[in-house]
Write a protein that holds these residues in place. Structure first.
Motif, PDB file in Angstrom:
ATOM      1  N   MET A   1      -0.750  21.569  83.399  1.00 32.15           N
ATOM      2  CA  MET A   1      -0.383  20.474  82.543  1.00 32.15           C
ATOM      3  C   MET A   1      -1.601  19.576  82.348  1.00 32.15           C
ATOM      4  N   PHE A   2      -1.790  19.133  81.125  1.00 28.83           N
ATOM      5  CA  PHE A   2      -2.882  18.225  80.799  1.00 28.83           C
ATOM      6  C   PHE A   2      -2.574  16.830  81.325  1.00 28.83           C
ATOM      7  N   VAL A   3      -3.579  16.212  81.955  1.00 26.56           N
ATOM      8  CA  VAL A   3      -3.497  14.811  82.379  1.00 26.56           C
ATOM      9  C   VAL A   3      -4.799  14.124  81.964  1.00 26.56           C
ATOM     10  N   ALA A   4      -4.778  12.816  81.915  1.00 28.23           N
ATOM     11  CA  ALA A   4      -5.988  12.064  81.594  1.00 28.23           C
ATOM     12  C   ALA A   4      -7.047  12.326  82.658  1.00 28.23           C
ATOM     13  N   TYR A   5      -8.295  12.368  82.235  1.00 25.37           N
ATOM     14  CA  TYR A   5      -9.381  12.686  83.161  1.00 25.37           C
ATOM     15  C   TYR A   5      -9.413  11.737  84.358  1.00 25.37           C
ATOM     16  N   ASN A   6      -9.108  10.467  84.151  1.00 22.66           N
ATOM     17  CA  ASN A   6      -9.171   9.508  85.266  1.00 22.66           C
ATOM     18  C   ASN A   6      -8.087   9.752  86.319  1.00 22.66           C
ATOM     19  N   LYS A   7      -7.166  10.667  86.055  1.00 27.26           N
ATOM     20  CA  LYS A   7      -6.120  11.020  87.026  1.00 27.26           C
ATOM     21  C   LYS A   7      -6.536  12.205  87.903  1.00 27.26           C
ATOM     22  N   ILE A   8      -7.697  12.774  87.633  1.00 27.56           N
ATOM     23  CA  ILE A   8      -8.176  13.956  88.347  1.00 27.56           C
ATOM     24  C   ILE A   8      -8.953  13.520  89.591  1.00 27.56           C
ATOM     25  N   SER A   9      -8.731  14.221  90.699  1.00 26.17           N
ATOM     26  CA  SER A   9      -9.391  13.867  91.958  1.00 26.17           C
ATOM     27  C   SER A   9     -10.856  14.285  91.972  1.00 26.17           C
ATOM     28  N   GLU A  10     -11.568  13.748  92.931  1.00 23.68           N
ATOM     29  CA  GLU A  10     -12.992  14.076  93.090  1.00 23.68           C
ATOM     30  C   GLU A  10     -13.176  15.507  93.593  1.00 23.68           C
TER      31      GLU A  10
ATOM     32  N   TYR B   1     -19.649  23.780  80.257  1.00 17.75           N
ATOM     33  CA  TYR B   1     -20.076  24.728  79.228  1.00 17.75           C
ATOM     34  C   TYR B   1     -20.937  24.003  78.208  1.00 17.75           C
ATOM     35  N   PRO B   2     -22.272  24.198  78.279  1.00 11.29           N
ATOM     36  CA  PRO B   2     -23.152  23.568  77.292  1.00 11.29           C
ATOM     37  C   PRO B   2     -23.206  24.402  76.015  1.00 11.29           C
ATOM     38  N   SER B   3     -23.087  23.748  74.907  1.00  9.74           N
ATOM     39  CA  SER B   3     -23.139  24.436  73.618  1.00  9.74           C
ATOM     40  C   SER B   3     -24.585  24.589  73.149  1.00  9.74           C
ATOM     41  N   SER B   4     -24.857  25.693  72.506  1.00  2.00           N
ATOM     42  CA  SER B   4     -26.199  25.958  71.987  1.00  2.00           C
ATOM     43  C   SER B   4     -26.560  25.039  70.817  1.00  2.00           C
ATOM     44  N   ARG B   5     -25.599  24.317  70.314  1.00  2.91           N
ATOM     45  CA  ARG B   5     -25.852  23.321  69.271  1.00  2.91           C
ATOM     46  C   ARG B   5     -24.822  22.214  69.407  1.00  2.91           C
ATOM     47  N   LYS B   6     -25.124  21.071  68.787  1.00  6.17           N
ATOM     48  CA  LYS B   6     -24.133  19.998  68.745  1.00  6.17           C
ATOM     49  C   LYS B   6     -22.981  20.450  67.856  1.00  6.17           C
ATOM     50  N   PHE B   7     -21.803  19.994  68.196  1.00 10.55           N
ATOM     51  CA  PHE B   7     -20.665  20.245  67.319  1.00 10.55           C
ATOM     52  C   PHE B   7     -20.744  19.261  66.163  1.00 10.55           C
ATOM     53  N   TYR B   8     -20.404  19.733  64.992  1.00 10.96           N
ATOM     54  CA  TYR B   8     -20.416  18.892  63.803  1.00 10.96           C
ATOM     55  C   TYR B   8     -19.219  17.947  63.862  1.00 10.96           C
ATOM     56  N   PRO B   9     -19.353  16.754  63.279  1.00  9.52           N
ATOM     57  CA  PRO B   9     -18.246  15.792  63.320  1.00  9.52           C
ATOM     58  C   PRO B   9     -16.915  16.375  62.826  1.00  9.52           C
TER      59      PRO B   9
ATOM     60  N   LYS C   1      -7.704  22.054  70.451  1.00 10.78           N
ATOM     61  CA  LYS C   1      -7.676  23.400  71.038  1.00 10.78           C
ATOM     62  C   LYS C   1      -7.843  23.352  72.555  1.00 10.78           C
ATOM     63  N   ILE C   2      -8.741  22.514  73.022  1.00 15.96           N
ATOM     64  CA  ILE C   2      -8.969  22.402  74.478  1.00 15.96           C
ATOM     65  C   ILE C   2      -7.723  21.852  75.158  1.00 15.96           C
ATOM     66  N   LYS C   3      -7.161  20.799  74.610  1.00 12.84           N
ATOM     67  CA  LYS C   3      -5.955  20.206  75.216  1.00 12.84           C
ATOM     68  C   LYS C   3      -4.797  21.208  75.199  1.00 12.84           C
TER      69      LYS C   3
ATOM     70  N   GLN D   1     -13.527  16.875  79.642  1.00 12.67           N
ATOM     71  CA  GLN D   1     -14.427  15.890  79.066  1.00 12.67           C
ATOM     72  C   GLN D   1     -15.181  16.612  77.953  1.00 12.67           C
ATOM     73  N   PHE D   2     -15.398  15.929  76.873  1.00  6.88           N
ATOM     74  CA  PHE D   2     -16.210  16.463  75.785  1.00  6.88           C
ATOM     75  C   PHE D   2     -17.336  15.452  75.615  1.00  6.88           C
ATOM     76  N   LEU D   3     -18.555  15.833  76.023  1.00  7.14           N
ATOM     77  CA  LEU D   3     -19.637  14.867  76.141  1.00  7.14           C
ATOM     78  C   LEU D   3     -20.835  15.215  75.258  1.00  7.14           C
ATOM     79  N   TYR D   4     -21.442  14.191  74.716  1.00 15.90           N
ATOM     80  CA  TYR D   4     -22.643  14.317  73.886  1.00 15.90           C
ATOM     81  C   TYR D   4     -22.444  15.273  72.702  1.00 15.90           C
ATOM     82  N   ASN D   5     -21.209  15.474  72.292  1.00 14.09           N
ATOM     83  CA  ASN D   5     -20.885  16.417  71.201  1.00 14.09           C
ATOM     84  C   ASN D   5     -21.442  17.811  71.493  1.00 14.09           C
TER      85      ASN D   5
END
Length: 160
Positions: A1-10, A17-25, A34-36, A54-58
């Motif tokens: 089940m999906f939960v907010a990231y701040n609810k996840i333990s340490e 997964y680093p993308s070979s390119r930035k995702f377009y807006p 799709k991820i959720k 987390q989806f970071l830095y596009n």
């Protein structure tokens, strides 16, 4: 089940997964849906299973899953890899190549293969203070504290 990231333990398990390119807006909203959706269906029969992302830095997709009280099996990991492979095809990107290096250059995130990264270090285009992304972190604590670190504090320092 999906939960907010701040609810996840340490202690939660992390996959970066680093993308070979930035995702377009125009791709980002659809990608996040799709991820959720994947997370909501990942272990649908296990009511104790929780995960987030987390989806970071596009550019970075970070899956985070609690490993207790549920157990993350090899089959569960295979499902996540299959999902990532499908994203690679759909968006015409690379997400699973661990032989690439991501680092900050000013406000931009660069993505280089290891060979080119070593050349940049040799030519002093990067310094020991350049911030690198250690995509091999394995738990949420390490992700929060050791994912973005200077090269000198990372395992990449052997190339300095």
């Amino acid at each position: 089940m999906f939960v907010a990231y701040n609810k996840i333990s340490e202690d939660a398990k992390v996959w970066v997964y680093p993308s070979s390119r930035k995702f377009y807006p125009n791709e980002i909203k659809d990608l996040e849906i799709k991820i959720k959706t994947f997370i909501d269906n990942w272990k649908k029969d296990d009511e104790n299973f929780t995960a987030s992302y987390q989806f970071l830095y596009n550019r970075f997709i970070v899956l985070v899953a609690e490993s207790e009280p549920s157990i993350i099996s090899n089959e569960d990991i295979d499902k996540s890899v299959s999902f990532i492979l499908n994203l690679e095809k759909e968006y015409e990107i690379t997400l699973l190549d661990k032989m690439n290096v991501c680092f900050k250059q000013g406000e931009y995130v660069q993505y280089k293969d290891l060979k080119d990264f070593k050349k940049l270090l040799k030519n002093k285009a990067l310094t020991q203070k350049t911030v690198i992304f250690d995509n091999l972190v394995s738990n949420n604590y390490d992700f929060k504290h050791f994912w973005e670190i200077p090269i000198e504090d990372s395992w990449y320092n052997r190339f300095l």
